[in-house]
Design a protein around this motif. Structure first.
Motif: not given
Ligand SMILES: Cc1cc2nc3c(=O)[nH]c(=O)nc-3n(C[C@H](O)[C@H](O)[C@H](O)COP(=O)(O)OP(=O)(O)OC[C@H]3O[C@@H](n4cnc5c(N)ncnc54)[C@H](O)[C@@H]3O)c2cc1C
Length: 346
Positions: A314, A26, A195-197, A3-5, A344, A184
């Protein structure tokens, strides 16, 4: 899935999150207003590093105790895995009182027992037992052992956590003031990063979203060659709270005031006199110690002085760590990452 965090704030919370998430594979980006990784903007740089789930019950509740006990277990696993060494011990602390303050000391012990019913109040140590544990203590002191407490070295931990995050692929945007966080999204002055989160750990920087206030704390570093201190000490005093924490290099931290003020100016004469004379009364050999640093900083606190972990799809806010950032960060980070994994997996 990677994930993009985005993590906003590189205090103890932000760095620990970055380290844990980067280790989990991540893609982590950290944003902080500090100009570089070692610039001491975050409160965690000046903290004493006491890990006191029990003694902090005086001003906390059962949640602080439970999270603190969990954090001790997590630090003991996570710190040794870092490439840079962080001094850490979990071999207990001592509560101390002078005989004239025995009544108030016993009231505090009762209060701790009330808030942590599973805890067995320890018997008062005999003078011989106390002296065997800490030979430098003033002979008239009374003491009670708290076996489930510890301490770490915050400055080295801040550095080691960021080095670990970076080693596992985390990237930083230093000198970057974030204007807002949304699910996000990290909103900068002229652009919004998706971002994903997003984790918002801005401490007092998150005032627009949470009813935060800063609580001033003043703390001193002594260089005390030849003075042996092997565990944290807390003096039970009717008027003020004083603790002493051993540090590498024959250093001892003496802290900390707690003032309802957002003044970041250097420590006052009153706090200096009270804290250092209390430290000297506990360990008379500190008379010749040198005061090598005096700091003040603001603890991010919510109205109830308890931490908040606020999650929506998010976006996760973690804040209000008040006196307990080092004590509580691992357990809160663990909960936040578990929530992210569940979201997720769903
Ligand atoms: C004197 C003193 C002694 C203490 N002793 C202890 C102790 O012994 N044990 C213990 O457990 N705790 C202790 N604490 C408390 C502990 O230090 C704090 O609870 C903890 O550091 C809070 O960490 P944090 O990551 O939540 O926030 P912070 O440390 O405040 O970090 C927030 C970060 O966000 C960044 N930021 C803010 N706004 C923005 C923005 N808009 N854009 C980008 N970046 C931003 C800041 O630059 C900072 O790096 C002590 C505190 C003090 C003052």
């Amino acid at each position: 899935m990677s994930l993009r965090v985005g993590i906003v704030g590189a205090g103890v919370l932000g760095r620990l999150l970055a380290s844990r998430l980067a280790r989990n594979g991540q893609q982590v980006e950290v944003f902080d207003a500090a100009p570089h990784a070692d610039a001491p903007l975050a409160t965690g740089w000046v903290a004493a590093g006491m890990l006191s789930p029990l003694a902090e019950l005086e001003c906390g509740n059962h949640e602080v105790y439970t999270l603190g006990m969990r954090s001790l277990a997590l630090w003991s696993r996570w710190l040794p895995a870092l490439a840079q060494t962080v001094p850490f011990a979990a071999e207990g602390s001592l509560l101390l009182a002078f005989p004239q303050d025995r009544g108030s000391a016993e009231r505090i012990l009762q209060q701790l027992k009330h808030k942590a019913p599973d805890w067995q109040t320890p018997p008062t140590l005999s003078k011989t037992e106390l002296h065997a544990l800490e030979p430098a203590l003033a002979p008239q002191l009374m003491g009670w052992p708290l076996s489930t407490e510890g301490y770490l070295h915050p400055t080295l931990a801040m550095q080691a956590l960021w080095a670990d995050a970076q080693q596992h692929g985390a990237r930083a945007h230093w000198g970057c003031t974030v204007h807002a966080t949304k699910p996000g999204q990290v909103q900068l002055e002229h652009e919004t990063r998706p971002f994903d989160w997003v984790f918002d750990t801005r401490g007092l920087g998150a005032r627009t979203d949470l009813p935060l206030r800063g609580v001033r704390g003043e703390i001193f570093t002594l260089h005390a060659p030849g003075v042996v201190l092997t565990r944290p000490l807390r003096l039970l005093h009717p008027r003020y709270r004083v603790y002493l924490v051993p540090r590498a290099g024959e250093h001892i931290m003496v802290g900390a005031s707690e003032l309802e003020s957002e003044d970041r100016s250097p420590p006052s004469l009153r706090s200096t006199v009270e804290l250092l004379s209390a430290a000297h009364s506990v360990i008379p050999a500190l008379a010749e110690a040198r005061v090598i640093a005096a700091h003040s900083h603001l603890r991010p606190a919510l109205p109830d002085n308890l931490p908040v972990l606020q999650q929506q799809a998010g976006l996760t806010h973690i804040n209000g760590l008040f006196r307990h950032g080092w004590l509580l960060a691992p357990a809160l980070v663990e909960q936040a990452i578990t929530h992210l994994a569940q979201e997720h997996a769903a």
